[in-house]
Design a protein around this motif. Structure first.
Motif, PDB file in Angstrom:
ATOM      1  N   TYR A 103       4.475  -3.665  -8.286  1.00 27.43           N
ATOM      2  CA  TYR A 103       3.671  -4.733  -7.685  1.00 27.43           C
ATOM      3  C   TYR A 103       2.219  -4.647  -8.149  1.00 27.43           C
ATOM      4  CZ  TYR A 103       0.987  -7.188  -4.135  1.00 27.43           C
ATOM      5  OH  TYR A 103       0.091  -8.008  -3.489  1.00 27.43           O
ATOM      6  N   GLU A 104       1.646  -3.474  -8.172  1.00 26.58           N
ATOM      7  CA  GLU A 104       0.256  -3.297  -8.607  1.00 26.58           C
ATOM      8  C   GLU A 104       0.082  -3.671 -10.077  1.00 26.58           C
ATOM      9  OE1 GLU A 104      -2.506  -2.553  -7.046  1.00 26.58           O
ATOM     10  OE2 GLU A 104      -1.511  -2.461  -5.091  1.00 26.58           O
ATOM     11  N   ALA A 105       1.073  -3.354 -10.896  1.00 28.31           N
ATOM     12  CA  ALA A 105       0.978  -3.700 -12.319  1.00 28.31           C
ATOM     13  C   ALA A 105       1.009  -5.215 -12.511  1.00 28.31           C
ATOM     14  CB  ALA A 105       2.116  -3.036 -13.089  1.00 28.31           C
ATOM     15  N   GLU A 106       1.902  -5.892 -11.779  1.00 33.13           N
ATOM     16  CA  GLU A 106       1.956  -7.343 -11.886  1.00 33.13           C
ATOM     17  C   GLU A 106       0.669  -7.989 -11.378  1.00 33.13           C
ATOM     18  OE1 GLU A 106       5.391  -8.693  -9.882  1.00 33.13           O
ATOM     19  OE2 GLU A 106       6.817  -7.679 -11.232  1.00 33.13           O
TER      20      GLU A 106
ATOM     21  N   LEU B  55      10.613   7.380  -2.536  1.00 32.59           N
ATOM     22  CA  LEU B  55      10.414   7.175  -3.974  1.00 32.59           C
ATOM     23  C   LEU B  55      10.783   5.762  -4.395  1.00 32.59           C
ATOM     24  CD1 LEU B  55      11.766  10.545  -5.458  1.00 32.59           C
ATOM     25  CD2 LEU B  55       9.399   9.881  -4.974  1.00 32.59           C
ATOM     26  N   GLU B  56      11.801   5.184  -3.803  1.00 34.55           N
ATOM     27  CA  GLU B  56      12.214   3.830  -4.182  1.00 34.55           C
ATOM     28  C   GLU B  56      11.129   2.825  -3.826  1.00 34.55           C
ATOM     29  OE1 GLU B  56      15.939   0.741  -3.456  1.00 34.55           O
ATOM     30  OE2 GLU B  56      15.947   2.762  -2.576  1.00 34.55           O
ATOM     31  N   LYS B  57      10.564   2.945  -2.613  1.00 33.96           N
ATOM     32  CA  LYS B  57       9.478   2.048  -2.230  1.00 33.96           C
ATOM     33  C   LYS B  57       8.227   2.286  -3.071  1.00 33.96           C
ATOM     34  CE  LYS B  57      10.828   1.310   2.610  1.00 33.96           C
ATOM     35  NZ  LYS B  57      10.401   1.406   4.042  1.00 33.96           N
ATOM     36  N   TYR B  58       7.989   3.556  -3.427  1.00 31.64           N
ATOM     37  CA  TYR B  58       6.791   3.867  -4.232  1.00 31.64           C
ATOM     38  C   TYR B  58       6.896   3.241  -5.626  1.00 31.64           C
ATOM     39  CZ  TYR B  58       3.216   6.537  -6.696  1.00 31.64           C
ATOM     40  OH  TYR B  58       2.120   6.891  -7.449  1.00 31.64           O
TER      41      TYR B  58
ATOM     42  N   SER C 132       0.844  -1.191   0.000  1.00 37.11           N
ATOM     43  CA  SER C 132       0.000   0.000   0.000  1.00 37.11           C
ATOM     44  C   SER C 132       0.876   1.237   0.000  1.00 37.11           C
ATOM     45  CB  SER C 132      -0.930   0.000   1.220  1.00 37.11           C
ATOM     46  OG  SER C 132      -0.175   0.050   2.420  1.00 37.11           O
ATOM     47  N   ILE C 133       0.258   2.388  -0.203  1.00 32.71           N
ATOM     48  CA  ILE C 133       1.014   3.647  -0.205  1.00 32.71           C
ATOM     49  C   ILE C 133       1.483   3.983   1.200  1.00 32.71           C
ATOM     50  CG2 ILE C 133       0.860   6.104  -0.712  1.00 32.71           C
ATOM     51  CD1 ILE C 133      -1.045   5.515  -2.913  1.00 32.71           C
ATOM     52  N   ALA C 134       0.749   3.529   2.225  1.00 36.77           N
ATOM     53  CA  ALA C 134       1.139   3.835   3.603  1.00 36.77           C
ATOM     54  C   ALA C 134       2.491   3.229   3.940  1.00 36.77           C
ATOM     55  CB  ALA C 134       0.069   3.320   4.571  1.00 36.77           C
TER      56      ALA C 134
END
Length: 527
Positions: free
Chosen positions: A39-42, A30-33, A16-18
């Protein structure tokens, strides 16, 4: 938790974004984002793949169930056979045994002489012949073929077509590009057409016996004494000499061109043509070089033609007057000769407007003839590229009337009633041609006043009938009184003769005797 949202032990990416926010600072890592976005695309791709697989499994189950039902049915229908066309080629022959054989490109004479010929590759004599015919050395031709085979521009000729047929050999295509194979034949055909065919089919009428077959449709249309329509057209000549360029630049085109005058009958059969003249020459100049029209004017052609016109005498009675000599209908660009009759350009008289509309419809015959010629021979429309106006006139050497005029006798020819003679005007319906409908419509293009009150003070350029050259209407009676017996057309003024044609046409129109002449079938000749 959704099946696609189950965490994986080896995947440490945020869910999640949190989880992408830096603790204590509130800023975004930014690296985690970026890892979260991947992950969301996969996860989205896995979901789409699963949905497609489930849909495919469901479709297979339906097909299996349908096949089981069809196998248990007693009405088994055999599968349809695939239809195919019979193989055809450009040309086919029959062998001695009677078997039909389709000729392939490699069976052509060019393939055997220039491509698959070992003698040509070995002997210099035949290579010199090849260079003379194709303007290229034979070795350079072989190199050019190899270059074409390796280049992607000719990819469509490298492999077989989707139909399974082999493509045309590049060797033959290159030969066809190097030489216009029809050039010599075309020049020979032009020479044949300007001598043999012209003398056979283009015969200008010299006397009444030869002209009456062309005058029949004009008499049926109420234009007694007319034998054809005439006009000029331009043919582009791109190879004009520099010192003649100014004379060959006319007002109708920005290209240098030659002007030709042509006369045709109602069936679009060419009666006479002239040699080419500079495009700067207009109709008034070309008519001076037109031997047919000038012959009618000076009395050497159609001198014995006789016809009658109706007119009203001083008492209002309809009488018949005999005329000698013929005439042709033209546009308003010609000289004011009584043998070249144009429609009225400006008039307020209803009868003259109706007659002018009718003449304009009949005069479209020569315009249609130009369109037929330029449509059939594309070189007349796109232009002639040979150098020199003399060579252009040789290609279009269609003035072959001198020998016929010297003998004074013309052979009677059959009427041309082929496909080119079937261009009737499209009318309101099948029984009323458009030319007839135009005469019954509102006659306003020539400032005809339907109110009967005349034009107001604000109307300009409304001229009376007296603008016509020649004698005016008040002097007609004096002319009639001075002429005793038969009237000669070429000795009359254009204004006087044209008004008599209008009066004759108006009488026939009031009687309902005007009809559009047919271009097909036998000609009804009245003696």
């Amino acid at each position: 938790m959704d099946l696609f949202d189950r965490p994986r032990a080896h995947d440490s990416r945020p869910r999640s974004i949190a989880e992408c926010i830096v603790p204590g600072e509130g800023s975004l890592d930014l690296e985690k984002y970026q890892s979260y976005i991947q992950y969301e695309a996969e996860k989205s791709r896995r979901r789409i793949t699963a949905l497609v697989a489930a849909s495919y499994d469901e479709e297979q189950k339906c097909k299996d169930l349908s096949s089981d039902n069809d196998s248990n049915s007693d009405d088994d229908v055999p599968p349809l056979e695939k239809m195919s066309r019979t193989k055809r080629g450009v040309m086919a022959v029959k062998e001695p045994g009677g078997e039909r054989y389709v000729l392939q490109p490699k069976d052509s004479l060019w393939w055997k002489i220039y491509v698959n010929n070992e003698v040509l590759k070995e002997e210099q004599h035949y290579q010199n012949k090849f260079r003379q015919r194709f303007r290229l050395p034979y070795q350079n031709y072989l190199e050019l073929v190899e270059d074409c085979k390796d280049d992607d521009h000719f990819e469509r000729w490298h492999e077989k077509k989707t139909t399974g047929r082999p493509p045309s050999p590049i060797e033959l295509l290159v030969l066809g590009s190097l030489r216009d194979v029809h050039r010599c034949f075309f020049h020979a055909f032009i020479d044949f057409g300007s001598t043999v065919l012209f003398g056979k089919y283009v015969n200008a009428p010299m006397n009444f016996e030869e002209a009456k077959r062309h005058m029949a449709e004009f008499e049926e249309a109420g234009l007694h004494g007319g034998c054809g329509s005439s006009d000029c057209t331009n043919v582009i000549s791109e190879g004009c000499e520099y010192n003649l360029k100014n004379n060959h630049l006319g007002p109708k085109s920005s290209h240098t061109a030659r002007t030709f005058s042509l006369t045709s009958n109602h069936r679009k059969r060419i009666l006479h043509t002239t040699k080419g003249g500079p495009a700067r020459w207009n109709d008034q100049t070309m008519v001076r070089f037109d031997q047919f029209l000038s012959g009618i004017w000076d009395g050497t052609v159609l001198r014995d033609v006789e016809f009658e016109l109706f007119e009203r005498d001083a008492s209002g009675n309809i009488v018949t007057v005999k005329y000698t000599g013929g005439y042709v209908i033209v546009d308003n660009g010609y000289l004011q000769w009584s043998v070249t009759v144009p429609p009225f350009k400006v008039t307020n008289d209803e009868a003259e407007i109706r007659w002018s509309k009718w003449v304009e419809s009949m005069r479209k015959d020569v315009e249609d003839t130009f369109g037929i010629l330029k449509g059939r021979w594309r070189i007349l429309k796109t232009g002639i590229r040979v150098y020199g106006v003399d060579h252009v006139d040789k290609l279009l050497d269609i003035d072959g009337l001198d020998e016929v005029w010297k003998d004074g006798i013309l052979v009677q020819r059959s009427d041309w009633t082929g496909e080119m003679g079937k261009h009737d005007f499209e009318g309101i319906d099948e029984e009323v041609p458009n030319a007839i409908a135009r005469l019954s419509a509102n006659l306003d293009p020539r400032n005809y006043d339907l109110s009967g009150m005349g034009p107001g003070d604000d109307v300009l350029n409304v001229h009376p009938v007296e603008i016509d050259l020649g004698l005016d209407a008040e002097s007609d009676a004096a002319v009639v009184a001075s002429i005793s017996g038969t009237r000669v057309v070429r000795e009359l003024g254009l204004g006087f003769f044209r008004r008599k044609l209008v009066e004759h046409f108006d009488i026939l129109w009031s009687r309902g005797e005007i009809k559009w002449p047919c271009r097909r079938g036998p000609i009804k000749i009245t003696t």
